[in-house]
Design a protein around this motif. Structure first.
Motif, mmCIF file in Angstrom:
data_model
loop_
_atom_site.group_PDB
_atom_site.id
_atom_site.type_symbol
_atom_site.label_atom_id
_atom_site.label_comp_id
_atom_site.label_asym_id
_atom_site.label_seq_id
_atom_site.Cartn_x
_atom_site.Cartn_y
_atom_site.Cartn_z
ATOM 1 N N ASP A 30 33.790 57.059 47.503
ATOM 2 C CA ASP A 30 34.533 56.034 46.781
ATOM 3 C C ASP A 30 34.070 54.648 47.230
ATOM 4 O OD1 ASP A 30 35.788 55.454 49.219
ATOM 5 O OD2 ASP A 30 37.646 56.486 48.702
ATOM 6 N N TRP A 31 34.622 53.623 46.600
ATOM 7 C CA TRP A 31 34.178 52.253 46.854
ATOM 8 C C TRP A 31 34.437 51.820 48.291
ATOM 9 C CZ3 TRP A 31 31.115 48.518 45.949
ATOM 10 C CH2 TRP A 31 31.425 47.200 46.315
ATOM 11 N N ASP A 32 35.551 52.230 48.876
ATOM 12 C CA ASP A 32 35.859 51.833 50.251
ATOM 13 C C ASP A 32 34.751 52.237 51.210
ATOM 14 O OD1 ASP A 32 38.207 50.588 49.654
ATOM 15 O OD2 ASP A 32 39.499 52.284 50.152
ATOM 16 N N VAL A 109 39.410 39.133 44.195
ATOM 17 C CA VAL A 109 39.642 40.561 43.973
ATOM 18 C C VAL A 109 38.338 41.199 43.489
ATOM 19 C CG1 VAL A 109 40.897 42.235 42.548
ATOM 20 C CG2 VAL A 109 42.066 40.203 43.405
ATOM 21 N N PRO A 110 37.932 42.342 44.044
ATOM 22 C CA PRO A 110 36.755 43.021 43.504
ATOM 23 C C PRO A 110 37.033 43.496 42.077
ATOM 24 C CG PRO A 110 37.831 44.403 45.145
ATOM 25 C CD PRO A 110 38.502 43.064 45.205
ATOM 26 N N LEU A 118 38.180 45.614 32.107
ATOM 27 C CA LEU A 118 37.985 45.290 33.523
ATOM 28 C C LEU A 118 38.584 46.426 34.337
ATOM 29 C CD1 LEU A 118 39.396 41.615 33.517
ATOM 30 C CD2 LEU A 118 37.020 42.299 33.136
ATOM 31 N N LYS A 119 38.113 46.572 35.586
ATOM 32 C CA LYS A 119 38.746 47.509 36.505
ATOM 33 C C LYS A 119 38.965 46.806 37.837
ATOM 34 C CE LYS A 119 36.421 51.730 34.906
ATOM 35 N NZ LYS A 119 35.430 52.744 35.329
ATOM 36 N N ILE A 120 40.121 47.042 38.433
ATOM 37 C CA ILE A 120 40.422 46.550 39.775
ATOM 38 C C ILE A 120 41.103 47.674 40.550
ATOM 39 C CG2 ILE A 120 40.649 44.146 39.037
ATOM 40 C CD1 ILE A 120 43.719 44.488 39.260
ATOM 41 N N GLU A 121 41.187 47.502 41.869
ATOM 42 C CA GLU A 121 41.909 48.472 42.688
ATOM 43 C C GLU A 121 43.409 48.306 42.443
ATOM 44 O OE1 GLU A 121 39.302 49.230 46.614
ATOM 45 O OE2 GLU A 121 39.757 47.132 46.256
ATOM 46 N N GLU A 145 32.719 50.319 40.293
ATOM 47 C CA GLU A 145 31.492 49.597 40.662
ATOM 48 C C GLU A 145 31.710 48.100 40.434
ATOM 49 O OE1 GLU A 145 28.937 50.709 42.120
ATOM 50 O OE2 GLU A 145 28.390 52.725 41.463
ATOM 51 N N PRO A 146 32.411 47.431 41.366
ATOM 52 C CA PRO A 146 32.696 46.006 41.164
ATOM 53 C C PRO A 146 31.442 45.137 41.224
ATOM 54 C CG PRO A 146 33.415 46.715 43.338
ATOM 55 C CD PRO A 146 33.002 47.946 42.609
ATOM 56 N N GLU A 147 31.557 43.965 40.606
ATOM 57 C CA GLU A 147 30.469 42.988 40.613
ATOM 58 C C GLU A 147 30.182 42.526 42.038
ATOM 59 O OE1 GLU A 147 28.638 41.327 37.909
ATOM 60 O OE2 GLU A 147 29.252 43.260 37.117
#
Length: 205
Positions: A30-32, A109-110, A118-121, A145-147
Motif C-alpha cells: 500500500d501507499w504507506d 494532503v496526498p 480525485l482520491k485521498i486517504e 498513486e498520489p501526485e
C-alpha cells in the motif's frame, strides 16, 4: 530467514523485456509502505525482501526492484481504503474538482489526480468539507498513486533530499503554517506553492 537486499529500482521496468517483467515475482504494497525508502516485505514467491533505496524514493506500481542476486521483483499498488471524489453530474462541473484539489493541496494532503475524479486517504473532516462543496465522496478500496508534487515524501523531499536531508519535514511544516497565516490570500498562497513546486522540480532533475 535472511532478507534479499534490494538497492536498485527500475522505474516501470524500462529497458526490460515485458515478458520477463510479467513473469517476475511481485510485491503488493500500500501507499504507506511504498513511500518509505527502507522496509522489509515478503514477495509472491515467499522470499523476504529488504528494500534499501535512496532517501526520498517513492515506489510506484509497475516499478521493478533488482535484488542482490540479480532477480527482479515487480511492485504492485495494493488496494487500500481511500476516498474517491467526483463532481455532481447534474449540478456540478469538472471545475469543482480543480477547486477541491486546490483546497486539498493547501493542506498538503496526498492526492491522486485523474481527469474525472480525485482520491485521498480517509479523513472525515476533509470528506465533510468536500461534501459541503457539493462534491460526491465515496469510501472505496482501490490502489492509491498520489501526485509527487503535492506531498512531501513524494515530491518535496525528493527534490530537496540531496541538499537538505532530514530537514524536508521541517520545510513541509513551515509551508503548512504559511498557508494558515495567509488564509485570506488564496491567490498569494497558490502562487507561492506553484513557484516553489517548479523550483523543486528543477532540482529533482
Amino acid at each position: 530467514m535472511t532478507s534479499l537486499k534490494v538497492s536498485k529500482l527500475i522505474p516501470q521496468g524500462q529497458g526490460l523485456a515485458p515478458v520477463m517483467v510479467k513473469r517476475a515475482a511481485t510485491l503488493e504494497l500500500d501507499w504507506d509502505v511504498r513511500q518509505k525508502s527502507r522496509f522489509e516485505a515478503t514477495d509472491s514467491a515467499g522470499r523476504s525482501i529488504g528494500v534499501f533505496l535512496p532517501r526520498g524514493t517513492v515506489l510506484r506500481g509497475g516499478d521493478v526492484l533488482v535484488t542482490e542476486d540479480g532477480s527482479i521483483v515487480r511492485a504492485i499498488a495494493a488496494p487500500q481504503a481511500v476516498l474517491k471524489i467526483t463532481h455532481c453530474i447534474q449540478h456540478g462541473t469538472p471545475y469543482d474538482l480543480i477547486r477541491a484539489a486546490y483546497h486539498l493541496g493547501n493542506r498538503h494532503v496526498p492526492i491522486e489526480l485523474k481527469p474525472d475524479h480525485l482520491k485521498i486517504e480517509p479523513d472525515h473532516v476533509l470528506a465533510d468539507m468536500l461534501r459541503a462543496m457539493h462534491l460526491i465522496v465515496h469510501a472505496v478500496d482501490e490502489s492509491f498513486e498520489p501526485e509527487n508534487g503535492a506531498y512531501a515524501t513524494g515530491g518535496h523531499a525528493h527534490g530537496h533530499g540531496h541538499s537538505h536531508g532530514g530537514h524536508s519535514h521541517g520545510d513541509h511544516s513551515h509551508g503548512h503554517d504559511h498557508e494558515h497565516k495567509h488564509e485570506g490570500h488564496g491567490d498569494h498562497s497558490h502562487d507561492h506553492d506553484h513557484h516553489h513546486a517548479a523550483h523543486d522540480h528543477g532540482h529533482s532533475h
